[in-house]
Write an enzyme that holds these catalytic residues in place. Sequence first.
Site, PDB file in Angstrom:
ATOM      1  N   ARG A 195       9.100  11.766  -1.080  1.00 57.75           N
ATOM      2  CA  ARG A 195       9.852  12.367   0.034  1.00 57.75           C
ATOM      3  C   ARG A 195      11.187  11.665   0.232  1.00 57.75           C
ATOM      4  O   ARG A 195      11.252  10.444   0.322  1.00 57.75           O
ATOM      5  CB  ARG A 195       9.031  12.268   1.322  1.00 57.75           C
ATOM      6  N   HIS A 199       6.763   2.991   3.131  1.00 56.76           N
ATOM      7  CA  HIS A 199       8.094   2.685   3.646  1.00 56.76           C
ATOM      8  C   HIS A 199       8.425   1.248   3.272  1.00 56.76           C
ATOM      9  O   HIS A 199       7.610   0.345   3.468  1.00 56.76           O
ATOM     10  CB  HIS A 199       8.153   2.856   5.166  1.00 56.76           C
ATOM     11  N   ARG A 220      12.890   5.734  -1.684  1.00 53.06           N
ATOM     12  CA  ARG A 220      11.934   4.784  -1.133  1.00 53.06           C
ATOM     13  C   ARG A 220      10.931   4.244  -2.153  1.00 53.06           C
ATOM     14  O   ARG A 220      10.510   3.100  -2.052  1.00 53.06           O
ATOM     15  CB  ARG A 220      11.187   5.437   0.045  1.00 53.06           C
ATOM     16  N   GLU A 226      20.928   7.891   4.684  1.00 53.81           N
ATOM     17  CA  GLU A 226      19.707   7.168   4.315  1.00 53.81           C
ATOM     18  C   GLU A 226      19.489   7.274   2.813  1.00 53.81           C
ATOM     19  O   GLU A 226      20.218   7.986   2.108  1.00 53.81           O
ATOM     20  CB  GLU A 226      18.501   7.707   5.104  1.00 53.81           C
ATOM     21  N   HIS A 246       3.260   4.995   4.799  1.00 54.24           N
ATOM     22  CA  HIS A 246       4.128   5.647   5.775  1.00 54.24           C
ATOM     23  C   HIS A 246       3.973   7.163   5.843  1.00 54.24           C
ATOM     24  O   HIS A 246       4.010   7.735   6.920  1.00 54.24           O
ATOM     25  CB  HIS A 246       5.577   5.298   5.428  1.00 54.24           C
TER      26      HIS A 246
END
Length: 547
Positions: free
Chosen positions: A393, A251, A297, A129, A358
Site C-alpha cells: 500500500r 509501518h 514502506r 509521503e 500496520h
Amino acid sequence: MHDFDILIIGSGAAGLSLALKTADKARVAVLSKGQLNQGATFWAQGGIAAVLDENDSIDAHIEDTLNSGAGLCNYNMVKHIVEHSQEAIAWLVEQGVPFTVIPPDDAHPGTDQQPLNSHNLKPLHLTREGGHSHRRIIHATDATGRAVFETLRDKALNTAGITLFERHLAVDLITEEKLGLDGKACIGAYVYNNDTEEVETFKARCVVLASGGASKAYLYTTNPDSATGDGIAMAWRAGCRVSNMEFNQFHPTCLFHPHAKSFLISEALRGEGATLELPDGTRFMPQFDDRAELAPRDIVARAIDHEMKRLGCDCVYLNISHKPTEFIKSHFPTIHARCLEYGIDITKERIPVVPAAHYTCGGVAVDKFGRSDIPGLYAIGETSCTGLHGANRMASNSLLECFVLAFGAADDILAKLQSDQGGKPEIPEWDHSRVTQSHEEVVVAHNWDELRRMMWDYVGIVRSNRRLDRAHNRLLLLEQEVRDYYASHRVSRDLLELRNLILVARLIVDSARLRHESRGLHFNIDVPDRLPEAHDTVLSPLTGSAS
C-alpha cells in the site's frame, strides 16, 4: 430482534461514509465493537491522497500507486479510485472536515498550488509521503483520521436514518444458505452485546463489512485492539473468497518506548525532511534505495529490520530536529505533544522508532462497488481487497479507498433496495442452550498471546519456508483448541476475537506458503527474487484451503 434495510459492521471512515450516503433513503444500523472512537480511523495521522496540485496529475498518481504495488495492482481499480479522489475530498469538505489550508504567508516549496479541480476547493496544504512523486496528501495537521472521524460521527449522530450501536460485536453472518433456504443472499448477522453479554439478531436487506484489518495478529502493531480481522473471518465462514492475505504492511516508524502502546510516527515527518539514523547518527536509507527515506514502506521497513538485526540494537532513530522549532510544532502538534509525554522533545532530540504491523493489504475479494461473492454482502475499507494496493500500500491511499468504495457501494445498495421489494425470511434467534459459562478464560488469554508472538517471529517482515511451515502446523492446533472451546462455552468478546484472529492468521500463512517469490511486503529468504509475472493469491472456502 432488530430489523434494518442496511446493517453496517464497523464505524470507521468507510462505514460512516456509507451510512451518511444512504440514510435519507434507508434505515441504517451501524455497529461499533467498542466505543465509537476506538477504531483505526480515529488514530490515522497522515492524510488522504488526492490530485489537487496543478503540477500533479491523475496519471502520476496512478503510476506511483502501480510502482508501490510491486506489479500486483489492478490497473482498472487504481484508475477508478484515483479519478474519484477530488470528489471524495470535496464531499469531506462539504461535511465540514477541518483540513489544513495554506497560510497566506506560507512560502514552502510545492504548496502554492492552484485549485486544480472542478469542485472549487480552496487551496489545501499538501504534504508528501513515501512513494509519492508529488505533494498530494491532504491532511488536518497530523491528526487527519481524528478530524475525519469526529466530523462524520457528529453528522451520523444527528442523522435520523442512522442508528448507532456501540459495544456490539458481530458473531457471524446469516445467509439463506446457512438457514437451508433457496438462495445464497446475506440477510443479517448475529451480534454480541458486550453490555448485556447476550447475542442479538439483526435482520437486513444488505450487510456491509467495514470492520478494518487484522494487524492485532502481530505482537507489535500501530493498530488499536479492535483490529482483529472480524469482517474477513466472517466473510470466509460465510463462503467468500479472500485475496492477497500475505501482504501485511509494517509501518517503518512506530515510537519505541516501554510505555508507548501502538503510537505511530507519521510518514509525513519524512516527507518534510526527517532522516533515519543508526544509534551513532549515521544515515542509512540512501544505501538501500535512491529515494532514501521516501522509498515505499516495504523497503524502509526491511532496511530498518536489517540494520537492527545487523547491529543487535533495539531501535533506530528518526531525526527532524534540524527543522525550525515552530515548523515542527505547527506541522506535527500531536506527535510533538505525545513524544513530550514520554520525555522526548522532537525539536531537539531524535525519536526512537521500530517497525510495527500496520495495515492488511489483502482481504475480502470485491469489485469497485464493494460487492463480495455473496449477494447482499459488501466489504469496504481495510476489510476488503480491491486491487488498489497490490503487494504494498502506498501511503494515504487507504483513506481515499474508504470513501470511493463507500460511495460506490452506497449507489449499488440503494439501487438494489429500490428494485428488490421482496420480504425477508424469518431468522431463528441465537441458541445458547447447549453451552455453558466458561471458568477457564486463561485458555483464551494464553492462546491469544501465543498466536501474536508466533506470527511476529515466523510471519513478520522477513520470512522463510521453514518458519511458515512451523506457523501453519501450530495454527492448526490452536484453531482446533479454539473450535472445541467455542462449541462448549458461551461467547465473550475475547473468545470471538481470538476465533477470528486465528482464522485470519491461517489465511495469511496459507497465502504466504502459496507465494513462491518475494514481492512487495512478502519477503521470503528462501525465494528472494521476484517472478516475471505477478499473480494474486486467491483462497476460496470451497476448495478447503483453510477451515
